[in-house]
Design a protein around this motif. Sequence first.
Motif, PDB file in Angstrom:
ATOM      1  N   VAL A  74      14.151 -21.319 -39.848  1.00 38.88           N
ATOM      2  CA  VAL A  74      13.034 -21.425 -40.790  1.00 38.88           C
ATOM      3  C   VAL A  74      13.303 -20.580 -42.031  1.00 38.88           C
ATOM      4  O   VAL A  74      13.113 -21.036 -43.154  1.00 38.88           O
ATOM      5  N   TRP A  75      13.774 -19.357 -41.850  1.00 41.36           N
ATOM      6  CA  TRP A  75      13.989 -18.459 -42.990  1.00 41.36           C
ATOM      7  C   TRP A  75      15.045 -18.991 -43.942  1.00 41.36           C
ATOM      8  O   TRP A  75      14.998 -18.742 -45.141  1.00 41.36           O
TER       9      TRP A  75
ATOM     10  N   ALA B  91       4.214  -9.030 -39.135  1.00 43.52           N
ATOM     11  CA  ALA B  91       4.495  -8.241 -40.338  1.00 43.52           C
ATOM     12  C   ALA B  91       5.960  -7.849 -40.422  1.00 43.52           C
ATOM     13  O   ALA B  91       6.424  -7.367 -41.447  1.00 43.52           O
ATOM     14  N   THR B  92       6.687  -8.058 -39.324  1.00 47.63           N
ATOM     15  CA  THR B  92       8.115  -7.745 -39.341  1.00 47.63           C
ATOM     16  C   THR B  92       8.878  -8.948 -38.781  1.00 47.63           C
ATOM     17  O   THR B  92       8.294  -9.756 -38.045  1.00 47.63           O
ATOM     18  N   PRO B  93      10.164  -9.056 -39.102  1.00 47.70           N
ATOM     19  CA  PRO B  93      10.944 -10.183 -38.585  1.00 47.70           C
ATOM     20  C   PRO B  93      10.965 -10.205 -37.057  1.00 47.70           C
ATOM     21  O   PRO B  93      10.801 -11.268 -36.438  1.00 47.70           O
ATOM     22  N   GLU B  94      11.126  -9.031 -36.447  1.00 51.92           N
ATOM     23  CA  GLU B  94      11.208  -8.974 -34.986  1.00 51.92           C
ATOM     24  C   GLU B  94       9.851  -9.270 -34.357  1.00 51.92           C
ATOM     25  O   GLU B  94       9.770  -9.909 -33.306  1.00 51.92           O
TER      26      GLU B  94
ATOM     27  N   LEU C 145       7.719 -11.276 -35.527  1.00 54.87           N
ATOM     28  CA  LEU C 145       7.575 -12.730 -35.593  1.00 54.87           C
ATOM     29  C   LEU C 145       8.292 -13.394 -34.421  1.00 54.87           C
ATOM     30  O   LEU C 145       7.750 -14.296 -33.775  1.00 54.87           O
TER      31      LEU C 145
ATOM     32  N   GLN D   6       4.469  -6.063 -48.347  1.00 54.18           N
ATOM     33  CA  GLN D   6       5.367  -7.162 -48.023  1.00 54.18           C
ATOM     34  C   GLN D   6       6.093  -7.597 -49.308  1.00 54.18           C
ATOM     35  O   GLN D   6       5.495  -7.628 -50.383  1.00 54.18           O
TER      36      GLN D   6
ATOM     37  N   VAL E  73      17.647 -13.005 -46.134  1.00 55.41           N
ATOM     38  CA  VAL E  73      16.933 -12.367 -47.242  1.00 55.41           C
ATOM     39  C   VAL E  73      17.558 -12.777 -48.573  1.00 55.41           C
ATOM     40  O   VAL E  73      16.881 -13.207 -49.490  1.00 55.41           O
TER      41      VAL E  73
ATOM     42  N   PRO F 101       8.683 -12.337 -42.853  1.00 55.39           N
ATOM     43  CA  PRO F 101       7.871 -11.161 -43.147  1.00 55.39           C
ATOM     44  C   PRO F 101       8.764  -9.931 -43.257  1.00 55.39           C
ATOM     45  O   PRO F 101       9.575  -9.684 -42.366  1.00 55.39           O
TER      46      PRO F 101
ATOM     47  N   LEU G 127      19.881 -11.559 -40.695  1.00 58.64           N
ATOM     48  CA  LEU G 127      18.674 -11.197 -41.437  1.00 58.64           C
ATOM     49  C   LEU G 127      19.009 -10.967 -42.904  1.00 58.64           C
ATOM     50  O   LEU G 127      18.299 -11.422 -43.809  1.00 58.64           O
TER      51      LEU G 127
ATOM     52  N   ARG H 229       3.793 -17.051 -37.549  1.00 60.35           N
ATOM     53  CA  ARG H 229       3.987 -16.434 -38.870  1.00 60.35           C
ATOM     54  C   ARG H 229       2.772 -15.659 -39.397  1.00 60.35           C
ATOM     55  O   ARG H 229       2.925 -14.523 -39.858  1.00 60.35           O
TER      56      ARG H 229
END
Lengths: 289, 262
Positions: B28-29, B209-212, B214, A149, B154, A115, B150, B205
């Motif tokens: 996972v990312w 709304a943000t990586p942190e 999550l 997003q 991305v 996200p 991160l 998940r």
Amino acid sequence: MTGATPAETAHDHDHGDDCACGHDHGPAKPFDTAALISARGLTLMRGDRLILDHVDVDIHPREIVTLIGPNGSGKTSLVRALLGVQELTGGEISRVERLKVGYVPQRFDIDRALPMTVARFLSLGHKAPPSALSAVLAEVGAERCFGQQLSELSGGELQRVLLARALVANPELLVLDEPVRGVDYTGEADLYALIGNLRDKRGIGVLLVSHDLHVVMAQSDRVLCLNGHICCSGVPETVAQHPEYMRLFGPETARAFGVYRHHHDHAHGLDGRELRGAHDHGHSHGDAL
Amino acid sequence: MIEPFLLRALAAGIGLAIIAAPLGAILVWNRMAYFGETVAQASLVGVALGLLLNIDVTLSVIVTTLAVASLLIVLGRQKLVPLDAILGLTHHGTLALGVIATALIAGPSVDLMGYLFGDVFAVTEGDLWLIYGGGAVVLTVMAWLWQPLLRVAVHEELASAEGVPSRRVRAAFIVVLALTIAIAMKIVGVLLAIAFLIVPIVAARPFAATPEGLVVTAATVGAASVALGLAFSSNVDAPGGPSIVLCMALIAGVSLAISSRR
């Protein structure tokens, strides 16, 4: 680094009609000191395949250089080399001291399990206040994407956001690898107009990689036609007349160039495929998206 | 009054849930879930090696995990066979080798099931030191690597072009992953270790709304699953590790079902 070569004569080995590449590369030209980035004799071997063959490139401030070439011609390898992320078999690259490069990659498939808002994406690795982020989004016409997003963006929005990210650090050189991927045709023309505006307003140099010849060429100051080596280069009109260019892209496309600078002779579906395409283009539109 | 062994199990499980969350997110990312699974299960060879050489099993597991991860990275560079096939080969090959070796070397006295599925109720005070000490190291390194990890998650090429040393960052991550697997093995065994990393991320998940955000939500889901799983396990006398993982999987299933209806 002596003996700057003016842009016009930095006309990487031009072979005329015969380009079977048993050619003589001659003595290496010196770096172009007026250029933001100046590459000489870039060579890349992958296995026994020659991907890049003594490629010279110069990109000056306020200049849009378009790199064209068929699939597998080494465009992306050359871009990666200029960005400094591709190890080379040979050649040298000279950059202006602390050259800031903004990069828009060809593919951007973020995993949906990650996200991330557009604002966060823009500030990854940069410490910029939200006002600066909104300003750069406004500059590319994507201000409404600020809190969205990344995974929710449309193809056109994503390309603009990627462009915004490339601009956040105020680069002197913008490198765009097929920036119109996944963008529909009106969106494509808008995006090229935007790139032209950015050059005018910010005074940056732009390296544009494309398989789409018509629209791109109208925006470019100089075109490099790559097929492992630089086949021909120069102002768009010169390249379009070049026999080597015609051989690579087919006479139909090459002839069409002069006429169709601002529009296309065929329509494209939303997936980017040609709807009415009986004639041979000899160029590929990449993966349908 | 809660029994001390139950408290230790709870402390161990919750500690692992917190350590696992940031690593699971990165796995996972980067679509490395199966990669993690493979190196974790290959660590059974490390167990056998530890028993054979009579050295600390935790140490031999870390070394083996790193060796298998390096092997996978090298094998992954060939283009003839896709990476998931290479992972399948390594996964099953090393698991078979690990089971045979453990059985042959130590004979029937070695508790193979304990290594495969862990024994959370047998966690000792020494194990807790390993979990929290090792966990502190893991979390410190992860905090330090977080921004570059991160950025690589991305877009690796964009990160490299912007000056992130992606290869070194990934290598450091794999070292931390190996340490985490060695820690997790004590609690849930080699077969279920990666579940602690992956499943809470899946569960969290839809609500992040943000990586942190999550990572924090996943750690909470993991910790709650530990409490629920241990309660279930001690009430019906079911194995501890599998009970925890089952709770995680149920929460993840419900979470995905809710999000797909929205």
